[in-house]
Scaffold this motif. Structure first.
Motif, PDB file in Angstrom:
ATOM      1  N   LYS A  55      36.902  38.159  44.763  1.00 20.97           N
ATOM      2  CA  LYS A  55      36.617  38.888  43.521  1.00 20.97           C
ATOM      3  C   LYS A  55      35.868  40.201  43.770  1.00 20.97           C
ATOM      4  N   LYS A  56      34.948  40.195  44.734  1.00 23.54           N
ATOM      5  CA  LYS A  56      34.185  41.403  45.016  1.00 23.54           C
ATOM      6  C   LYS A  56      35.104  42.510  45.542  1.00 23.54           C
ATOM      7  N   ARG A  57      35.966  42.153  46.478  1.00 26.56           N
ATOM      8  CA  ARG A  57      36.900  43.141  47.024  1.00 26.56           C
ATOM      9  C   ARG A  57      37.951  43.539  45.998  1.00 26.56           C
ATOM     10  N   CYS A  59      37.456  44.003  42.839  1.00 25.58           N
ATOM     11  CA  CYS A  59      36.822  45.057  42.048  1.00 25.58           C
ATOM     12  C   CYS A  59      36.922  46.396  42.776  1.00 25.58           C
ATOM     13  N   GLU A  60      36.637  46.383  44.069  1.00 25.44           N
ATOM     14  CA  GLU A  60      36.683  47.608  44.872  1.00 25.44           C
ATOM     15  C   GLU A  60      38.104  48.158  44.980  1.00 25.44           C
TER      16      GLU A  60
END
Length: 261
Positions: A55-57, A59-60
């Motif tokens: 999920k973090k990547r 977003c990026e």
């Protein structure tokens, strides 16, 4: 320009600055054509992190993809063609016009009915009078597996489709047999043609199985690399390289890899 939180307008402004006379030399020389490869790369990077459920990547990577859209819009704005607000207006209008079951009086209680309505509205919007025009509207620069899937899907909208999955399996076997027969002729043109038919029939099968062939193949490629890595590492444990092993030995390690990966 350093902020704790940025808005969409900030992104548009940053892109304008980068493209300005005192901006970035690299950004200034880009055009729609030169940016094509980055748009493709960023799209596939988004797909990869979705598969990884990161999920973090995600977003990026969505940010990187959004940058490409803003970049193209800024170039068009400089040429007085359109700007990012025209892009947003266009997609908002399209969403309203094609969701007549939400913003209008049409009814659509299932996802299938929504897609049918969408295609019919799209056909009218683009002034398409035949289903052949609909098939031809599928972008020719899509990856071949994706394009095949979409073309077959659109042909099925008017009932041009197989009755059941058993018929599709039979077609796959038929095409493979035709390829086997023609391969003996060593006629490169015919072999190319028959191999294409085999792949097209496999895409048909994937459609009936409700599997995206492009993603399925990508998964198999990744699995192949992981299993290959396994047998190479196993070989290294015995102080050997793969080129020093027999095919039978490599096959034995491959079968071992299949039980693990």
């Amino acid at each position: 320009m350093i902020k704790e939180k940025y808005t969409f307008d900030d992104l548009v402004e940053i892109m304008k600055i980068l493209r300005s006379e005192n901006g970035c030399p690299w950004d200034r020389v880009q055009n729609h054509e030169s940016l094509k490869k980055y748009l493709i790369e960023e799209t596939y990077e988004v797909l990869e992190v979705i598969d990884l459920n990161d999920k973090k990547r995600l977003c990026e990577e969505l940010g990187d993809l959004l940058l490409q859209i803003v970049f193209h819009a800024q170039i068009a704005s400089e040429d007085n063609e359109f700007d990012i607000n025209d892009v947003i207006t266009g997609i908002c209008r399209k969403m309203v016009q094609r969701h007549t079951h939400v913003f209008g009086t049409d009814k659509a209680d299932t996802a299938e009915e929504v897609l049918a309505n969408w295609e019919e509205i799209k056909k009218k919007e683009k002034g398409m009078e035949s289903q052949t025009e609909v098939l031809k509207s599928v972008p020719s620069n899509l990856p071949a597996l994706m394009r095949s899937y979409k073309v077959q899907q659109k042909a099925s909208q008017v009932g041009f489709d197989w009755k059941d999955i058993d018929s599709v399996f039979e077609k796959v076997y038929e095409e493979i047999n035709e390829l086997r027969d023609v391969y003996k002729s060593k006629d490169v043109e015919r072999i190319n043609d028959e191999l294409g038919d085999v792949l097209f029939s496999i895409v048909n099968l994937s459609r009936f199985l409700k599997v995206q062939p492009e993603l399925a193949l990508m998964g198999s490629v990744n699995k192949f690399i992981e299993r290959f890595e396994f047998i190479e590492k196993e070989a290294a444990k015995s102080g050997r390289t793969l080129s020093e092993m027999s095919l039978d030995e490599m096959d034995e390690l491959w079968n071992k890899a299949k039980t693990k990966i």
